[in-house]
Design a protein around this motif. Structure first.
Motif, PDB file in Angstrom:
ATOM      1  N   SER A   8      39.435  56.509  -8.243  1.00 46.33           N
ATOM      2  CA  SER A   8      38.106  57.104  -8.391  1.00 46.33           C
ATOM      3  C   SER A   8      38.241  58.615  -8.613  1.00 46.33           C
ATOM      4  CB  SER A   8      37.288  56.846  -7.121  1.00 46.33           C
ATOM      5  OG  SER A   8      36.108  57.615  -7.166  1.00 46.33           O
ATOM      6  N   PRO A   9      37.431  59.182  -9.532  1.00 43.32           N
ATOM      7  CA  PRO A   9      37.524  60.641  -9.718  1.00 43.32           C
ATOM      8  C   PRO A   9      36.983  61.424  -8.535  1.00 43.32           C
ATOM      9  CG  PRO A   9      35.816  59.706 -11.117  1.00 43.32           C
ATOM     10  CD  PRO A   9      36.505  58.540 -10.463  1.00 43.32           C
ATOM     11  N   HIS A 191      41.680  66.060  -3.606  1.00 43.10           N
ATOM     12  CA  HIS A 191      41.668  64.752  -4.276  1.00 43.10           C
ATOM     13  C   HIS A 191      42.077  64.929  -5.734  1.00 43.10           C
ATOM     14  CE1 HIS A 191      40.521  60.600  -4.940  1.00 43.10           C
ATOM     15  NE2 HIS A 191      39.779  60.988  -5.970  1.00 43.10           N
ATOM     16  N   SER A 192      41.564  65.983  -6.361  1.00 45.90           N
ATOM     17  CA  SER A 192      41.914  66.203  -7.771  1.00 45.90           C
ATOM     18  C   SER A 192      43.406  66.528  -7.914  1.00 45.90           C
ATOM     19  CB  SER A 192      41.034  67.280  -8.404  1.00 45.90           C
ATOM     20  OG  SER A 192      41.301  68.541  -7.849  1.00 45.90           O
ATOM     21  N   VAL A 193      43.974  67.222  -6.924  1.00 44.05           N
ATOM     22  CA  VAL A 193      45.419  67.533  -6.979  1.00 44.05           C
ATOM     23  C   VAL A 193      46.242  66.253  -6.777  1.00 44.05           C
ATOM     24  CG1 VAL A 193      47.309  68.735  -5.790  1.00 44.05           C
ATOM     25  CG2 VAL A 193      45.178  69.942  -6.251  1.00 44.05           C
ATOM     26  N   VAL A 194      45.898  65.471  -5.758  1.00 47.50           N
ATOM     27  CA  VAL A 194      46.672  64.248  -5.477  1.00 47.50           C
ATOM     28  C   VAL A 194      46.523  63.261  -6.627  1.00 47.50           C
ATOM     29  CG1 VAL A 194      47.008  62.310  -3.884  1.00 47.50           C
ATOM     30  CG2 VAL A 194      46.390  64.516  -2.989  1.00 47.50           C
ATOM     31  N   ARG A 195      45.315  63.128  -7.140  1.00 47.88           N
ATOM     32  CA  ARG A 195      45.067  62.136  -8.187  1.00 47.88           C
ATOM     33  C   ARG A 195      45.620  62.570  -9.547  1.00 47.88           C
ATOM     34  NH1 ARG A 195      40.296  61.594 -11.558  1.00 47.88           N
ATOM     35  NH2 ARG A 195      40.227  59.495 -12.415  1.00 47.88           N
ATOM     36  N   GLY A 196      45.492  63.889  -9.822  1.00 54.66           N
ATOM     37  CA  GLY A 196      45.804  64.333 -11.182  1.00 54.66           C
ATOM     38  C   GLY A 196      47.157  64.987 -11.354  1.00 54.66           C
ATOM     39  N   LEU A 197      47.761  65.475 -10.261  1.00 55.08           N
ATOM     40  CA  LEU A 197      49.031  66.212 -10.424  1.00 55.08           C
ATOM     41  C   LEU A 197      50.218  65.558  -9.719  1.00 55.08           C
ATOM     42  CD1 LEU A 197      48.559  70.079  -9.949  1.00 55.08           C
ATOM     43  CD2 LEU A 197      49.045  68.817 -12.042  1.00 55.08           C
ATOM     44  N   VAL A 198      50.008  65.156  -8.452  1.00 54.34           N
ATOM     45  CA  VAL A 198      51.160  64.744  -7.634  1.00 54.34           C
ATOM     46  C   VAL A 198      51.771  63.462  -8.184  1.00 54.34           C
ATOM     47  CG1 VAL A 198      51.907  64.078  -5.309  1.00 54.34           C
ATOM     48  CG2 VAL A 198      50.149  65.837  -5.596  1.00 54.34           C
ATOM     49  N   LYS A 199      53.103  63.466  -8.251  1.00 49.55           N
ATOM     50  CA  LYS A 199      53.831  62.315  -8.802  1.00 49.55           C
ATOM     51  C   LYS A 199      54.616  61.621  -7.682  1.00 49.55           C
ATOM     52  CE  LYS A 199      54.398  64.150 -13.416  1.00 49.55           C
ATOM     53  NZ  LYS A 199      53.154  63.472 -13.761  1.00 49.55           N
ATOM     54  N   PRO A 200      54.985  60.359  -7.885  1.00 51.77           N
ATOM     55  CA  PRO A 200      55.820  59.692  -6.876  1.00 51.77           C
ATOM     56  C   PRO A 200      57.127  60.460  -6.684  1.00 51.77           C
ATOM     57  CG  PRO A 200      54.996  58.119  -8.495  1.00 51.77           C
ATOM     58  CD  PRO A 200      54.661  59.484  -9.020  1.00 51.77           C
ATOM     59  N   PRO A 201      57.685  60.425  -5.463  1.00 54.26           N
ATOM     60  CA  PRO A 201      58.913  61.202  -5.204  1.00 54.26           C
ATOM     61  C   PRO A 201      60.096  60.648  -5.983  1.00 54.26           C
ATOM     62  CG  PRO A 201      58.336  59.788  -3.331  1.00 54.26           C
ATOM     63  CD  PRO A 201      57.210  59.698  -4.290  1.00 54.26           C
ATOM     64  N   ARG A 202      60.960  61.580  -6.452  1.00 50.95           N
ATOM     65  CA  ARG A 202      62.215  61.161  -7.106  1.00 50.95           C
ATOM     66  C   ARG A 202      63.296  61.001  -6.043  1.00 50.95           C
ATOM     67  NH1 ARG A 202      61.931  66.562 -10.444  1.00 50.95           N
ATOM     68  NH2 ARG A 202      61.569  67.108  -8.262  1.00 50.95           N
ATOM     69  N   ARG A 203      63.192  61.805  -4.988  1.00 53.30           N
ATOM     70  CA  ARG A 203      64.142  61.796  -3.883  1.00 53.30           C
ATOM     71  C   ARG A 203      63.459  62.536  -2.734  1.00 53.30           C
ATOM     72  NH1 ARG A 203      65.245  65.701  -7.492  1.00 53.30           N
ATOM     73  NH2 ARG A 203      65.109  67.824  -6.662  1.00 53.30           N
ATOM     74  N   LYS A 204      64.062  62.540  -1.541  1.00 56.54           N
ATOM     75  CA  LYS A 204      63.511  63.335  -0.444  1.00 56.54           C
ATOM     76  C   LYS A 204      64.196  64.699  -0.429  1.00 56.54           C
ATOM     77  CE  LYS A 204      60.157  61.253   1.408  1.00 56.54           C
ATOM     78  NZ  LYS A 204      58.840  61.849   1.414  1.00 56.54           N
ATOM     79  N   THR A 205      63.447  65.754  -0.158  1.00 55.83           N
ATOM     80  CA  THR A 205      64.029  67.098  -0.097  1.00 55.83           C
ATOM     81  C   THR A 205      63.985  67.598   1.358  1.00 55.83           C
ATOM     82  OG1 THR A 205      61.894  68.147  -0.412  1.00 55.83           O
ATOM     83  CG2 THR A 205      63.145  67.609  -2.409  1.00 55.83           C
ATOM     84  N   ASN A 206      64.451  68.817   1.582  1.00 55.87           N
ATOM     85  CA  ASN A 206      64.368  69.393   2.944  1.00 55.87           C
ATOM     86  C   ASN A 206      63.140  70.291   3.072  1.00 55.87           C
ATOM     87  OD1 ASN A 206      65.085  71.552   1.410  1.00 55.87           O
ATOM     88  ND2 ASN A 206      66.502  72.416   2.923  1.00 55.87           N
ATOM     89  N   LYS A 207      62.150  70.041   2.222  1.00 57.14           N
ATOM     90  CA  LYS A 207      60.961  70.908   2.244  1.00 57.14           C
ATOM     91  C   LYS A 207      59.897  70.374   3.195  1.00 57.14           C
ATOM     92  CE  LYS A 207      61.757  73.046  -2.078  1.00 57.14           C
ATOM     93  NZ  LYS A 207      61.372  73.398  -3.394  1.00 57.14           N
ATOM     94  N   VAL A 208      59.102  71.300   3.700  1.00 56.93           N
ATOM     95  CA  VAL A 208      57.947  70.936   4.531  1.00 56.93           C
ATOM     96  C   VAL A 208      56.708  71.547   3.875  1.00 56.93           C
ATOM     97  CG1 VAL A 208      56.836  71.262   6.780  1.00 56.93           C
ATOM     98  CG2 VAL A 208      59.289  70.790   6.663  1.00 56.93           C
ATOM     99  N   ASN A 209      55.719  70.698   3.582  1.00 56.83           N
ATOM    100  CA  ASN A 209      54.460  71.204   3.014  1.00 56.83           C
ATOM    101  C   ASN A 209      53.649  71.909   4.088  1.00 56.83           C
ATOM    102  OD1 ASN A 209      54.947  69.814   0.550  1.00 56.83           O
ATOM    103  ND2 ASN A 209      54.103  67.933   1.438  1.00 56.83           N
TER     104      ASN A 209
END
Ligand code: SF4
Length: 493
Positions: A8-9, A191-209
């Motif tokens: 949903s948009p 919602h627009s960021v998660v729906r329109g930009l975020v991609k499935p992970p390629r691997r896990k990193t050592n980053k913390v959002n």
């Protein structure tokens, strides 16, 4: 409740998704008890003086993505706050030693004809113009009351433009009138960021959002000690960072009012664990938050060392301040989760809170976990608050309450609120940096600021002698909740 539907948009507004409210007066413990029992009712006001716009709340996040452009699909008047956001954007770049970039903000300038014939062509033209002028990594389109009333298919236009230009063009459905709770705009932006930009992970990193407003750096050293790296989102991130926030080891929020939806969506959709304890404000809150973070990162021993060092570092000075502030009273006005943080901070310093006007209340956050309820933790750690109100920045209620309670200090989180205390001669200060009170050292930051403000009382007393109030004696003598409809927030509970 808590629907994360990337097909949903739009995301449901807080009133329907979380049952959030903007009207309450009573004891904080009643608010928490009824919230957890899901028996909380809103109380609406028959008179309202002003509030913020959820479209503006969405814009305030998206406009800080350094290589994105944002188009406000709206009459040009809705763009009146662009200069404020631009100031924050430029100041934040300087603070972070980032290359200087001008904000890429556009308005589609809906006019009277467009409200009759539709403005989708104008929007498509604005998207092309924005792309040709600034070549952004992504374009977000925030909607407005006008675009919502005429029913423009903004998501459809965005999808066509995305195919044509080869970059993400993303609708953010956030009309001001959609919600009486402006923080619904944060949810719409995320919602627009998660729906329109975020991609499935390629691997896990050592980053913390770190879901953050505009403050900088407070987490850097601590996360480094825990073997991780911070990714501050959304302000001052870039499109590429945001695409891979799904790869992080955890998500921290500086304020759940801001990040509830985003952190929950990242956990539900991509399995990034959200730290569910309320953010680290006050000694007990910081201990609890650090232990949960340490557990998720497998760094329990290092966290215990950080806790021990923190207690030792601030202990003696904190005792001094507690002696100094003992018996003094504080009143505060702030957004929900940050208001709960300020309650913890001032009580940690020995103040009694004689009232609070908090801009809205979320009974539970998107994670549906009562353990995230910072107000419940405040009550369990420091005791109840008898005069707790939920008030979406209604100045007439706040000045009336301040006049009755006459605290020794007013702490306000938003601009345009602290001066109501000053007009009454009450020492007042504005905390616009959400990181200012964070962690152990944040408690001392607050203490210094409060000490400074209280010690300058004479200035405020002189100021009050000359201040003109728009409110009459008649209003100041009334019950502050005269215009709050209904007589209870609960049914026989
Ligand atoms: S979106 Fe609606 S509420 Fe917000 S500034 Fe525009 S007209 Fe006002």
């Amino acid at each position: 409740m808590s629907a994360v539907n990337l097909n949903s948009p739009e995301v449901q507004i807080r009133e329907t998704r979380l049952n959030s409210i903007t009207g309450f007066c009573g004891r904080a413990s009643d608010l928490v008890r009824c919230s957890h029992a899901r028996r909380l009712h809103n109380r609406s006001r028959s008179f309202s003086q002003g509030m913020m716009c959820s479209s503006s709340a969405a814009f305030c996040q998206l406009s800080m993505i350094v290589d994105a452009a944002v188009i406000n699909h709206a009459p040009v008047g809705c763009a009146g706050d662009f200069p404020n956001f631009h100031f924050t954007f430029r100041a934040g770049q300087a603070e972070r030693n980032m290359p200087s970039v001008i904000g890429r903000y556009f308005s589609s300038n809906i006019d009277e004809n467009d409200t009759i014939f539709g403005a989708t062509q104008k929007l498509a033209d604005t998207i092309r113009l924005a792309y040709e002028r600034v070549h952004p990594g992504a374009i977000f389109i925030t909607t407005s009351c006008a675009s919502g009333i005429i029913g423009d298919d903004v998501d459809g236009v965005a999808q066509v433009a995305s195919d044509e230009l080869g970059i993400p063009v993303i609708a953010c459905i956030c009309e001001g009138f959609r919600s009486g709770i402006w923080t619904s705009g944060f949810d719409a932006a995320y919602h627009s960021v998660v729906r329109g930009l975020v991609k499935p992970p390629r691997r896990k990193t050592n980053k913390v959002n770190i879901i953050n407003f505009f403050g900088a750096h407070v987490f850097d050293e601590m996360l480094q000690r825990l073997g991780t790296e911070p990714t501050y989102i959304v302000p001052f991130s870039n499109v590429e960072d945001l695409k891979y926030v799904s790869e992080a080891r955890a998500t921290i929020q500086i304020c759940p009012t801001l990040g509830s939806y985003f952190s929950s969506a990242l956990e539900k959709v991509y399995g990034v664990p959200e730290i569910k304890s309320p953010p680290a404000y006050g000694v007990a809150g910081t201990d609890r938050w650090l232990r949960e973070l340490g557990g998720i990162l497998g760094q329990e021993d290092e966290v215990e060392r950080i806790i021990e060092e923190g207690h030792e570092r601030i202990g003696p000075k904190l005792e001094e301040y507690r002696r100094k502030f003992k018996g003094k009273t504080a009143y505060l006005t702030a957004g929900a989760a940050h208001g709960h943080a300020i309650i913890a901070l001032v009580r940690e310093l020995g103040f009694s809170v004689n009232g609070a006007a908090i801009f809205h209340h979320d009974p539970l956050y998107d994670n549906e976990n009562p353990a995230s309820d910072a107000l419940a933790h405040d009550i369990a750690t420091y005791g109840d608050i008898n005069n707790y109100s939920v008030c979406n920045k209604q100045s007439f209620e706040i000045i009336n309450l301040l006049n009755k309670y006459r605290p020794d200090i007013l702490v306000a989180r938003h601009t345009g609120m602290a001066h109501w205390g000053a007009k009454l001669g009450i020492p007042s200060f504005l905390v616009d940096d959400e990181q200012f009170g964070f962690g152990y050292d944040g408690i001392l930051n607050y203490a210094e600021r409060i000490e400074d403000t209280i010690d300058n009382r004479e200035y405020l007393e002189n100021f009050a002698k000359h201040a003109v109030s728009p409110y009459t004696k008649w209003w100041m003598d009334q019950d502050p909740f005269t215009f709050l409809g209904g007589d209870t927030n609960v049914d026989s509970y």
